[in-house]
Design an enzyme around this catalytic site. Structure first.
Site, PDB file in Angstrom:
ATOM      1  N   CYS A  97      72.905  44.465  82.355  1.00 61.62           N
ATOM      2  CA  CYS A  97      73.215  44.912  80.608  1.00 61.62           C
ATOM      3  C   CYS A  97      73.582  43.838  79.938  1.00 61.62           C
ATOM      4  O   CYS A  97      74.733  42.990  80.298  1.00 61.62           O
ATOM      5  CB  CYS A  97      73.717  46.434  81.066  1.00 61.62           C
ATOM      6  SG  CYS A  97      74.492  46.708  79.364  1.00 61.62           S
ATOM      7  N   CYS A 122      81.196  44.541  78.800  1.00 64.35           N
ATOM      8  CA  CYS A 122      82.266  45.982  79.310  1.00 64.35           C
ATOM      9  C   CYS A 122      83.071  45.057  80.573  1.00 64.35           C
ATOM     10  O   CYS A 122      82.273  45.357  81.605  1.00 64.35           O
ATOM     11  CB  CYS A 122      81.451  47.107  79.680  1.00 64.35           C
ATOM     12  SG  CYS A 122      80.597  47.459  77.855  1.00 64.35           S
ATOM     13  N   CYS A 136      82.487  46.863  84.025  1.00 60.56           N
ATOM     14  CA  CYS A 136      81.138  47.780  84.152  1.00 60.56           C
ATOM     15  C   CYS A 136      80.603  46.457  85.485  1.00 60.56           C
ATOM     16  O   CYS A 136      80.294  45.077  84.983  1.00 60.56           O
ATOM     17  CB  CYS A 136      80.460  47.173  83.554  1.00 60.56           C
ATOM     18  SG  CYS A 136      79.281  49.134  83.682  1.00 60.56           S
ATOM     19  N   CYS A 187      72.750  64.546  84.759  1.00 61.47           N
ATOM     20  CA  CYS A 187      72.979  62.927  83.780  1.00 61.47           C
ATOM     21  C   CYS A 187      72.792  61.310  83.810  1.00 61.47           C
ATOM     22  O   CYS A 187      72.856  61.073  84.831  1.00 61.47           O
ATOM     23  CB  CYS A 187      74.923  62.834  83.328  1.00 61.47           C
ATOM     24  SG  CYS A 187      75.385  61.973  82.256  1.00 61.47           S
ATOM     25  N   CYS A 201      71.566  65.775  80.587  1.00 60.23           N
ATOM     26  CA  CYS A 201      72.690  65.006  79.410  1.00 60.23           C
ATOM     27  C   CYS A 201      72.058  63.461  79.818  1.00 60.23           C
ATOM     28  O   CYS A 201      71.224  63.121  80.713  1.00 60.23           O
ATOM     29  CB  CYS A 201      73.805  65.107  80.309  1.00 60.23           C
ATOM     30  SG  CYS A 201      75.195  64.170  79.398  1.00 60.23           S
ATOM     31  N   CYS A 256      79.787  64.490  74.244  1.00 61.85           N
ATOM     32  CA  CYS A 256      79.769  64.034  75.762  1.00 61.85           C
ATOM     33  C   CYS A 256      80.728  62.587  75.874  1.00 61.85           C
ATOM     34  O   CYS A 256      79.888  61.552  75.024  1.00 61.85           O
ATOM     35  CB  CYS A 256      79.632  64.158  77.136  1.00 61.85           C
ATOM     36  SG  CYS A 256      80.456  63.070  78.331  1.00 61.85           S
ATOM     37  N   ARG A 313      86.629  66.665  81.952  1.00 62.77           N
ATOM     38  CA  ARG A 313      85.114  65.874  83.320  1.00 62.77           C
ATOM     39  C   ARG A 313      86.531  64.716  83.987  1.00 62.77           C
ATOM     40  O   ARG A 313      86.861  63.647  83.982  1.00 62.77           O
ATOM     41  CB  ARG A 313      84.264  65.321  83.237  1.00 62.77           C
ATOM     42  CG  ARG A 313      83.360  66.827  81.979  1.00 62.77           C
ATOM     43  CD  ARG A 313      82.002  66.203  82.140  1.00 62.77           C
ATOM     44  NE  ARG A 313      81.627  66.814  80.991  1.00 62.77           N
ATOM     45  CZ  ARG A 313      80.848  68.300  81.628  1.00 62.77           C
ATOM     46  NH1 ARG A 313      81.198  68.778  82.797  1.00 62.77           N
ATOM     47  NH2 ARG A 313      80.099  69.051  80.258  1.00 62.77           N
TER      48      ARG A 313
HETATM   49  N1  SAM Z   1      75.163  51.884  78.734  1.00 62.04           N
HETATM   50  C1  SAM Z   1      75.888  52.964  78.257  1.00 62.04           C
HETATM   51  C2  SAM Z   1      76.964  52.905  77.599  1.00 62.04           C
HETATM   52  O1  SAM Z   1      78.144  51.986  77.742  1.00 62.04           O
HETATM   53  O2  SAM Z   1      77.893  53.811  76.834  1.00 62.04           O
HETATM   54  C3  SAM Z   1      75.516  54.107  79.538  1.00 62.04           C
HETATM   55  C4  SAM Z   1      76.271  53.690  80.657  1.00 62.04           C
HETATM   56  S1  SAM Z   1      78.011  52.978  81.063  1.00 62.04           S
HETATM   57  C5  SAM Z   1      78.010  52.699  82.426  1.00 62.04           C
HETATM   58  C6  SAM Z   1      78.795  54.983  80.546  1.00 62.04           C
HETATM   59  C7  SAM Z   1      80.565  54.969  80.878  1.00 62.04           C
HETATM   60  O3  SAM Z   1      80.430  55.075  82.130  1.00 62.04           O
HETATM   61  C8  SAM Z   1      81.030  53.817  80.373  1.00 62.04           C
HETATM   62  O4  SAM Z   1      81.437  54.467  78.823  1.00 62.04           O
HETATM   63  C9  SAM Z   1      82.367  53.291  80.814  1.00 62.04           C
HETATM   64  O5  SAM Z   1      83.050  54.518  80.366  1.00 62.04           O
HETATM   65  C10 SAM Z   1      81.509  53.905  82.522  1.00 62.04           C
HETATM   66  N2  SAM Z   1      82.615  52.825  83.235  1.00 62.04           N
HETATM   67  C11 SAM Z   1      81.458  52.075  83.270  1.00 62.04           C
HETATM   68  N3  SAM Z   1      81.668  51.684  84.605  1.00 62.04           N
HETATM   69  C12 SAM Z   1      83.149  51.799  85.273  1.00 62.04           C
HETATM   70  C13 SAM Z   1      84.044  51.347  85.853  1.00 62.04           C
HETATM   71  N4  SAM Z   1      83.598  50.626  86.949  1.00 62.04           N
HETATM   72  N5  SAM Z   1      85.259  52.861  86.773  1.00 62.04           N
HETATM   73  C14 SAM Z   1      85.582  54.192  85.717  1.00 62.04           C
HETATM   74  N6  SAM Z   1      84.337  54.284  84.608  1.00 62.04           N
HETATM   75  C15 SAM Z   1      83.204  52.969  84.682  1.00 62.04           C
HETATM   76  C1  DTB Z   2      81.488  58.716  82.409  1.00 60.96           C
HETATM   77  O1  DTB Z   2      82.366  58.936  81.245  1.00 60.96           O
HETATM   78  N1  DTB Z   2      81.321  58.275  83.493  1.00 60.96           N
HETATM   79  C2  DTB Z   2      80.376  58.123  84.321  1.00 60.96           C
HETATM   80  C3  DTB Z   2      79.618  59.514  83.597  1.00 60.96           C
HETATM   81  N2  DTB Z   2      79.886  59.209  81.972  1.00 60.96           N
HETATM   82  C4  DTB Z   2      77.754  58.556  82.802  1.00 60.96           C
HETATM   83  C5  DTB Z   2      79.674  57.264  84.609  1.00 60.96           C
HETATM   84  C6  DTB Z   2      80.754  56.543  85.433  1.00 60.96           C
HETATM   85  C7  DTB Z   2      79.922  55.810  86.251  1.00 60.96           C
HETATM   86  C8  DTB Z   2      81.175  54.043  87.373  1.00 60.96           C
HETATM   87  C9  DTB Z   2      80.887  53.389  87.648  1.00 60.96           C
HETATM   88  C10 DTB Z   2      79.818  53.428  88.446  1.00 60.96           C
HETATM   89  O2  DTB Z   2      79.654  54.187  89.410  1.00 60.96           O
HETATM   90  O3  DTB Z   2      78.955  52.297  88.526  1.00 60.96           O
HETATM   91 FE1  SF4 Z   3      76.305  47.901  79.734  1.00 61.46          FE
HETATM   92 FE2  SF4 Z   3      77.724  48.865  81.608  1.00 61.46          FE
HETATM   93 FE3  SF4 Z   3      78.750  48.485  78.913  1.00 61.46          FE
HETATM   94 FE4  SF4 Z   3      76.935  50.641  79.155  1.00 61.46          FE
HETATM   95  S1  SF4 Z   3      79.031  50.076  80.750  1.00 61.46           S
HETATM   96  S2  SF4 Z   3      77.271  48.729  77.756  1.00 61.46           S
HETATM   97  S3  SF4 Z   3      76.363  49.441  80.832  1.00 61.46           S
HETATM   98  S4  SF4 Z   3      78.039  46.937  80.178  1.00 61.46           S
END
Ligand code: SAM
Ligand code: DTB
Ligand code: SF4
Length: 318
Positions: free
Chosen positions: A47, A51, A54, A91, A123, A183, A255
């Site tokens: 990506c 973030c 992430c 989802c 979702c 959501c 959730r």
């Molecule tokens: N790329 C899209 C976005 O950012 O909206 C969708 C996927 S993103 C992985 C979805 C959500 O996962 C993020 O908005 C964040 O709240 C959650 N998330 C990602 N990494 C995480 C982590 N290490 N711990 C907890 N929540 C996480």
């Molecule tokens: C949300 O709020 N939590 C989920 C879902 N929406 C998509 C994702 C959590 C991701 C946690 C880090 C990972 O497993 O990559």
């Molecule tokens: Fe990309 Fe992760 Fe940010 Fe979603 S949360 S936009 S997958 S870097």
């Protein structure tokens, strides 16, 4: 509702706050009814966003390898499995900054149609969306779109630099306008202050209409990300967030999302008492680990919830 009210609520002594949330929960929901959702990363890693939490951001050196978008039949196989395990919502997550029209988006629409046909709530979380893309997802049957605000407006700019809070709010607006349920939630444990959590709660509860679904994630600190060294969040803070969300958004599904592996069974139980009524079921979230379904069902049994694999979904639909 005012920000001062949210501050006062957040500052309520713990037991009083949980009891108040529990009273709201009992009136509007049912303790026995904990929705199980299963996540699948249909497009992993690579990506372009930054973030800080992430593992899928291309710029950080984590164990996540970038993959191509999955094909619909493989996704539907996973959805059928999720349904057998008792999930009623499925989802699909993509590590995209935004959706691009074209072959990949058509494949996602195919996934959405298939998941919907299985009788699951479909979702998706695919990054930013235009109005017309939201409409096409709705036409394909999409039930919910996940797009988190993550934290307060001011802390957001310390966590993410490649987009801003208003980009998030705009996509949420497009989802709402297309008639898809929203959501939207956040992450705690990223080093934010109590005031940031209060601002997040206030912003979420001020969305009009309020989100139907509010994921509360505890940061999963992944090696290689800028937040790798964050201390795990205090379970009392986590439960406090759940309780406030339940009181401020009485009709939403709250959730208990990422981070359950670092919460004890007792802390999770307290979260259910405070109004959480959904978990992610399955040993993987998107890229990180989640409790084994058997362990979750053992906890449900201890709580006398009567939730089962396979049979529960059919009986819920009956
Ligand atoms: N790329 C899209 C976005 O950012 O909206 C969708 C996927 S993103 C992985 C979805 C959500 O996962 C993020 O908005 C964040 O709240 C959650 N998330 C990602 N990494 C995480 C982590 N290490 N711990 C907890 N929540 C996480
Ligand atoms: C949300 O709020 N939590 C989920 C879902 N929406 C998509 C994702 C959590 C991701 C946690 C880090 C990972 O497993 O990559
Ligand atoms: Fe990309 Fe992760 Fe940010 Fe979603 S949360 S936009 S997958 S870097």
């Amino acid at each position: 509702m005012t920000i001062d009210y949210v501050r006062e609520l957040y500052g309520t002594p713990f037991l009083k706050l949980v009891a108040q949330a529990s009273r709201v929960h009992e009136v509007r929901h049912n303790y026995d009814d904990i929705q199980r959702c299963t996540l699948l990363s249909v497009k992993t890693g690579g990506c372009p966003e930054d973030c800080a939490y992430c593992p899928q951001a291309a710029r950080y050196h984590t164990d996540v390898k970038a993959e191509k978008l999955m094909k619909a039949p493989e996704v539907l196989e996973a959805a059928r499995n999720a349904k057998r395990n008792g999930a009623t919502r499925f989802c699909m997550g993509a590590a995209w900054r935004q959706v691009k029209d074209g072959r990949d988006f058509e494949e996602v629409l195919e996934m959405v149609r298939g998941v919907t046909e299985l009788g699951l709530e479909a979702c998706a979380t695919l990054g930013m969306l235009s109005e017309s893309q939201a409409e096409r997802l709705k036409e394909a049957g999409l039930y919910a779109y996940n797009h988190n605000l993550d934290t307060s407006r001011s802390f957001y700019s310390e966590i993410i630099h490649t987009r801003d809070y208003d980009d998030r709010l705009n996509t949420i607006g497009h989802v709402r306008k297309a008639g898809i349920t929203v959501c939207c939630g956040g992450i705690i444990g990223m080093g934010e202050s109590d005031e940031d959590r209060i601002q997040l709660l206030y912003t979420l509860a001020s969305l009009d209409p309020q989100p139907e679904s509010v994921p509360v994630n505890a940061l999963v600190a992944v090696p290689g990300t800028p937040l790798e060294a964050q201390e795990p969040v205090d379970a009392f803070v986590f439960v406090r967030m759940i309780a406030c969300a339940r009181i401020l958004m009485p009709d939403a599904k709250i959730r208990l999302s990422a981070g359950r592996l670092s919460l004890s069974e007792e802390a999770q139980t307290l979260a259910f008492l405070a109004g959480a009524n959904s978990i992610f079921l399955g040993d993987k979230l998107l890229t990180t680990a989640n409790p084994e379904p058997d362990a979750d069902y053992r906890l449900f049994e201890k709580l006398g919830l009567g939730l089962r694999q396979e049979t529960s979904f059919e009986s819920e639909r009956a």
